[in-house]
Every structure is written in structure tokens, then in C-alpha cells.
Design a protein around this motif. Structure first.
Motif, PDB file in Angstrom:
ATOM      1  N   SER A   1       0.843  -1.200   0.000  1.00 31.66           N
ATOM      2  CA  SER A   1       0.000   0.000   0.000  1.00 31.66           C
ATOM      3  C   SER A   1       0.875   1.246   0.000  1.00 31.66           C
ATOM      4  O   SER A   1       2.037   1.211   0.429  1.00 31.66           O
ATOM      5  CB  SER A   1      -0.911   0.033   1.237  1.00 31.66           C
ATOM      6  OG  SER A   1      -1.880  -0.995   1.191  1.00 31.66           O
ATOM      7  N   TYR A   2       0.314   2.326  -0.488  1.00 35.43           N
ATOM      8  CA  TYR A   2       0.953   3.635  -0.373  1.00 35.43           C
ATOM      9  C   TYR A   2       0.347   4.344   0.835  1.00 35.43           C
ATOM     10  O   TYR A   2      -0.871   4.391   0.995  1.00 35.43           O
ATOM     11  CB  TYR A   2       0.718   4.459  -1.631  1.00 35.43           C
ATOM     12  CG  TYR A   2       1.284   3.836  -2.890  1.00 35.43           C
ATOM     13  CD1 TYR A   2       2.656   3.699  -3.057  1.00 35.43           C
ATOM     14  CD2 TYR A   2       0.440   3.390  -3.902  1.00 35.43           C
ATOM     15  CE1 TYR A   2       3.184   3.121  -4.209  1.00 35.43           C
ATOM     16  CE2 TYR A   2       0.954   2.812  -5.054  1.00 35.43           C
ATOM     17  CZ  TYR A   2       2.325   2.676  -5.203  1.00 35.43           C
ATOM     18  OH  TYR A   2       2.837   2.093  -6.341  1.00 35.43           O
ATOM     19  N   HIS A   3       1.212   4.902   1.671  1.00 35.51           N
ATOM     20  CA  HIS A   3       0.774   5.576   2.885  1.00 35.51           C
ATOM     21  C   HIS A   3       1.106   7.060   2.800  1.00 35.51           C
ATOM     22  O   HIS A   3       2.196   7.436   2.353  1.00 35.51           O
ATOM     23  CB  HIS A   3       1.448   4.951   4.113  1.00 35.51           C
ATOM     24  CG  HIS A   3       1.096   3.513   4.319  1.00 35.51           C
ATOM     25  ND1 HIS A   3       0.124   3.097   5.215  1.00 35.51           N
ATOM     26  CD2 HIS A   3       1.567   2.386   3.719  1.00 35.51           C
ATOM     27  CE1 HIS A   3       0.031   1.781   5.169  1.00 35.51           C
ATOM     28  NE2 HIS A   3       0.894   1.321   4.268  1.00 35.51           N
ATOM     29  N   PHE A   4       0.164   7.892   3.258  1.00 30.55           N
ATOM     30  CA  PHE A   4       0.322   9.339   3.178  1.00 30.55           C
ATOM     31  C   PHE A   4       0.021   9.978   4.534  1.00 30.55           C
ATOM     32  O   PHE A   4      -0.893   9.530   5.243  1.00 30.55           O
ATOM     33  CB  PHE A   4      -0.646   9.926   2.140  1.00 30.55           C
ATOM     34  CG  PHE A   4      -0.478   9.362   0.763  1.00 30.55           C
ATOM     35  CD1 PHE A   4       0.285  10.009  -0.187  1.00 30.55           C
ATOM     36  CD2 PHE A   4      -1.113   8.168   0.408  1.00 30.55           C
ATOM     37  CE1 PHE A   4       0.438   9.480  -1.460  1.00 30.55           C
ATOM     38  CE2 PHE A   4      -0.970   7.641  -0.867  1.00 30.55           C
ATOM     39  CZ  PHE A   4      -0.192   8.303  -1.798  1.00 30.55           C
ATOM     40  N   LEU A   5       0.792  11.018   4.856  1.00 29.28           N
ATOM     41  CA  LEU A   5       0.499  11.847   6.034  1.00 29.28           C
ATOM     42  C   LEU A   5       0.487  13.295   5.576  1.00 29.28           C
ATOM     43  O   LEU A   5       1.439  13.760   4.912  1.00 29.28           O
ATOM     44  CB  LEU A   5       1.555  11.672   7.124  1.00 29.28           C
ATOM     45  CG  LEU A   5       1.476  10.409   7.981  1.00 29.28           C
ATOM     46  CD1 LEU A   5       2.256   9.283   7.307  1.00 29.28           C
ATOM     47  CD2 LEU A   5       2.022  10.658   9.378  1.00 29.28           C
ATOM     48  N   ILE A   6      -0.561  14.004   5.898  1.00 27.42           N
ATOM     49  CA  ILE A   6      -0.661  15.433   5.588  1.00 27.42           C
ATOM     50  C   ILE A   6      -0.921  16.161   6.892  1.00 27.42           C
ATOM     51  O   ILE A   6      -1.982  16.005   7.516  1.00 27.42           O
ATOM     52  CB  ILE A   6      -1.790  15.695   4.561  1.00 27.42           C
ATOM     53  CG1 ILE A   6      -1.483  14.962   3.255  1.00 27.42           C
ATOM     54  CG2 ILE A   6      -1.950  17.193   4.322  1.00 27.42           C
ATOM     55  CD1 ILE A   6      -2.544  15.102   2.186  1.00 27.42           C
ATOM     56  N   SER A   7       0.077  16.939   7.331  1.00 29.53           N
ATOM     57  CA  SER A   7       0.012  17.624   8.627  1.00 29.53           C
ATOM     58  C   SER A   7       0.047  19.138   8.411  1.00 29.53           C
ATOM     59  O   SER A   7       0.677  19.630   7.466  1.00 29.53           O
ATOM     60  CB  SER A   7       1.193  17.221   9.514  1.00 29.53           C
ATOM     61  OG  SER A   7       1.246  15.821   9.670  1.00 29.53           O
ATOM     62  N   ASP A   8      -0.616  19.859   9.296  1.00 27.63           N
ATOM     63  CA  ASP A   8      -0.588  21.319   9.215  1.00 27.63           C
ATOM     64  C   ASP A   8      -0.485  21.924  10.613  1.00 27.63           C
ATOM     65  O   ASP A   8      -0.569  21.216  11.614  1.00 27.63           O
ATOM     66  CB  ASP A   8      -1.830  21.844   8.479  1.00 27.63           C
ATOM     67  CG  ASP A   8      -3.136  21.513   9.199  1.00 27.63           C
ATOM     68  OD1 ASP A   8      -3.249  21.817  10.400  1.00 27.63           O
ATOM     69  OD2 ASP A   8      -4.049  20.965   8.548  1.00 27.63           O
ATOM     70  N   ASN A   9      -0.297  23.219  10.654  1.00 26.42           N
ATOM     71  CA  ASN A   9      -0.230  23.955  11.922  1.00 26.42           C
ATOM     72  C   ASN A   9      -1.481  24.807  12.114  1.00 26.42           C
ATOM     73  O   ASN A   9      -1.425  25.914  12.635  1.00 26.42           O
ATOM     74  CB  ASN A   9       1.028  24.830  11.971  1.00 26.42           C
ATOM     75  CG  ASN A   9       1.024  25.908  10.881  1.00 26.42           C
ATOM     76  OD1 ASN A   9       0.305  25.783   9.890  1.00 26.42           O
ATOM     77  ND2 ASN A   9       1.826  26.958  11.051  1.00 26.42           N
TER      78      ASN A   9
END
Length: 400
Positions: free
Chosen positions: A325-333
Motif C-alpha cells: 500500500s501507499y501511505h500518506f500523512l498530511i500535517s498542518d499547523n
């Protein structure tokens, strides 16, 4: 021979029998296993699961016989369903006036019979689980107990199949209703986009041509019309994307570079505020549904931009491959999401209640569409957040 009588509630009983949709159906392994086991336990050559119809005895399962129905007026089961004892037994039918001249006895040598009524949840006897032998005999206490227990399991199978048919019918109806709703939403949404565009353009024309004749309140009214039209247009666009997500998720897979995709999304967002977006250090060659993945990331990064109250926005994107699988993390402040809202944010039309950096309220469609697409692509999505600190979305999609 004595022909069996009809129960006093025969009309209702027949309706109950037919409600299970088992008459004239093909043999089924689950029932055949029961009759084979019952014959073995009782040490008899014949075991049947019967359903008593208006004028026949239908054999849903027949162990030891090569036919699947017989006339009701000849059936032992016609007598058995009238007997309210736990088990109806005829030890020697040749000596019983009800069966002495019965062709089943004289021609087929059906001498011994034991049957347990199959009584449904409403109290109607549908038929029997029964055994035959070609010689007089008796059943032991344990054999009687087993026969009664097996009859109980037959009724459970009847009820389970009826529930399954009901569920399948409801599922099909819901599927059809959902398709109608999708078509309706698509038609209405498309039909509304043009009038909304005209309203936006008209408000600009009015301001340009007659603005000097309007006071501040008049100018505010025009701006309100324009912004309301934009809001409704965004809402409609979101609805179209949500209901067309099935089509998007079914598109063909492509081979592409992960960072090319992210850079294209950043261009599409046309960011005009102070923002730092950090892409993954490793550029993956991916094989997946590019269009669907683009819609997912575009929505999540767009939310990170909108729901951010910091002077300088920071968005970190991570991407890696693991276990197919492809794993993604999208984080912001950004503003963050309240803990009691986290479990609901993927529900359609559910919002956090926060206004974005432009003072607008979300419509609760985007994240629902994201969840739907991720699921269709064989993945999962999770969210973690702290108020005032920021939010992280973590999701995966299957490699194709």
C-alpha cells in the motif's frame, strides 16, 4: 386409510409456508446434511425435510428417496402437523387405521414413521423433519431428543434464509433509491450551476455599471449576493464530486511520480498567502488511480489552507510504500479539530463548526468524499488533532 384433516388456521398456515419461498426450490447442502445426519442417528434408511403445501407434501430435502413431492392426502406429515406433542410416532403403520391402506405403506413399505413439526416463530407448523423405516421399530430416548433438536435447527435455517432474502431485497431497494438520488443530485446540481454563475456575473455588472448610485448598504447587498452564490456553487461542486466519486474510483490506474502529483496539486490551488509546503524527500514511482488520489490530496491540502489561523501556514506531506500500500500523512499547523468532533468529520454534511480563515463555514461534503474514495481504493483514513496546534490526516491506498 384416513385422510388427514386441515388445521383450523390452514389459510394463515399456508401463507406462512409460502413466505419462506422454499417451495419448488433446488436441494441445498445445509438441509441435505441434516437429513443425512438424522438418518444416521436414528439408524433409518429415509429422512426428509418436508413443507406441507395446499395439496402436496414438498420434500425440501430427501435422503433415501428419489422424488421430491407426494400427495398431501397420503402424507404421514399431514397427520403429524396436527399433533401438538413433541414428536409424532407410528411404530407399525400396518396396524394403524390411519395408514393401513395407504399406498406409501402397501407399495413403498413405509412401516415406521417419526416426525417433528417445524413450527415457525409465529406458531404455524410448516412441515416436518421426519424419518421412515421399512420395518416396525422404536426410537431410543436419545434418538428422540436428537430428532427434536435437529428439527429446531431446520427451523433456524428457514428463518435465516428468510431474513437473508429480506435483507437482499432491502439492499437492492436502497441501491436503486441511492442511484435515483445520485442521478437527481447530478441533474439538479448541473442545472443550478449556470444560474449561479449568472448571478455572480450579474452582481459584478451591477456594481460596475450602477455602483456609483448605490450607498454602502447597497454595495454590501451586492457583495452578499455574490458571496452567497459562490458558497452555493462550492456546495454544488462538492455534491457532484461526492456522487461522482464512484466513477472516479473506478478509473484506470496509471504510473506516475508522487512529487509530480503533489506539485501539480499545489499549482491547482493557486496559493496567494504565506505558506510553506514541504514535500516528501523520496520521490516514489506510483501505480495507482491518479485522478482519485489527486482529489483526495487536493481536498486535504485545501482544508489545511482554509482552516488555518496562523500568519505563516505550514503543511508537511509524507509518502511511503509499505505492505503493498501507499501511505500518506498530511500535517498542518492550523486551527485543529475538537476531540469530540474527530469521530464525525467523515460523515456527510457534518462540520466542525469552525469558520475558515475567510469567515466561511464548511459544508461537510469534502471529507466525506475523501473517506469514500480512500475506502474504494482499498485503504483507510485516520485523523489526529490538537486545538490551536494543527491536524494530521493519515491514509493509505492499495498499490495496483
Amino acid at each position: 386409510m384416513i385422510t388427514p384433516n386441515f388445521p383450523v388456521d390452514e389459510e394463515q398456515r399456508l401463507a406462512a409456508v409460502r413466505s419462506y419461498s422454499l417451495l419448488d426450490t433446488l436441494p441445498e447442502k445445509d438441509f441435505d446434511n441434516i437429513t443425512a445426519l438424522t438418518a444416521n442417528i436414528c439408524d433409518v434408511p429415509i429422512s426428509l425435510v418436508t413443507l406441507l403445501d395446499a395439496d402436496r407434501n414438498f420434500l425440501k430435502s430427501h435422503y433415501g428417496l428419489n422424488f421430491n413431492e407426494s400427495p398431501r392426502d397420503l402424507s404421514f406429515c399431514g397427520h403429524a402437523i396436527l399433533d401438538e406433542s413433541n414428536i409424532f410416532i407410528v411404530e407399525d403403520a400396518r396396524n394403524d387405521p390411519r395408514f393401513q391402506d395407504n399406498p406409501l405403506v402397501t407399495e413403498m413399505n413405509a412401516i415406521f414413521y417419526a416426525g417433528v413439526r417445524l413450527v415457525n416463530s409465529e406458531g404455524y407448523p410448516l412441515g416436518t423433519l421426519c424419518v421412515f423405516d421399512t420395518k416396525p421399530r422404536m426410537l431410543s430416548k436419545s434418538q428422540k431428543k436428537a430428532l427434536i433438536s435437529m428439527a429446531y435447527q431446520v427451523v433456524n435455517l428457514f428463518e435465516a434464509r428468510k431474513r437473508n432474502r429480506t435483507l437482499l431485497a432491502v439492499q437492492q431497494e436502497l441501491k436503486e433509491k441511492n442511484e435515483e438520488l445520485k442521478n437527481f443530485a447530478g441533474i439538479v446540481s448541473h442545472d443550478m450551476k449556470m444560474p449561479l454563475a449568472n448571478m455572480i456575473i450579474t452582481s459584478d455588472i451591477l456594481r460596475s455599471k450602477y455602483g456609483q448610485h448605490l450607498d454602502k448598504q447597497g454595495q454590501d447587498y451586492l457583495e452578499y449576493i455574490k458571496q452567497s452564490s459562490f458558497t452555493l456553487s462550492e456546495y454544488i461542486t462538492g455534491l457532484l464530486e461526492h456522487y461522482e466519486s464512484d466513477k472516479t474510483a473506478s478509473l484506470n490506474n496509471e504510473v506516475f511520480d508522487s512529487n509530480d502529483l503533489f506539485e501539480e496539486i499545489i499549482e491547482l490551488l493557486n496559493i496567494n498567502i504565506d505558506c510553506e509546503i514541504n514535500l516528501p524527500e523520496t520521490n516514489l514511482e506510483m501505480q495507482a488511480n491518479r485522478a482519485a488520489l489527486e482529489q483526495i490530496v487536493l481536498n486535504l491540502v485545501g482544508n489545511s489552507l482554509k482552516y488555518n489561523d496562523k500568519p505563516r501556514i505550514r503543511i508537511d506531506i509524507e509518502c511511503f510504500e509499505k505492505d503493498g500500500s501507499y501511505h500518506f500523512l498530511i500535517s498542518d499547523n492550523g486551527m485543529g479539530i475538537a476531540k469530540n468532533k474527530l469521530s464525525q468529520i467523515f460523515d456527510l454534511f457534518t462540520t466542525t463548526g469552525n469558520l475558515d480563515r475567510n469567515g466561511k463555514k464548511g459544508n461537510g461534503i469534502g471529507l466525506s468524499t475523501v473517506k469514500k474514495l480512500v475506502t474504494k481504493l482499498g485503504g483507510e483514513i485516520e485523523v489526529s488533532s490538537k486545538i490551536g496546534k494543527g491536524t494530521t490526516f493519515q491514509f493509505s491506498i492499495k498499490k495496483k
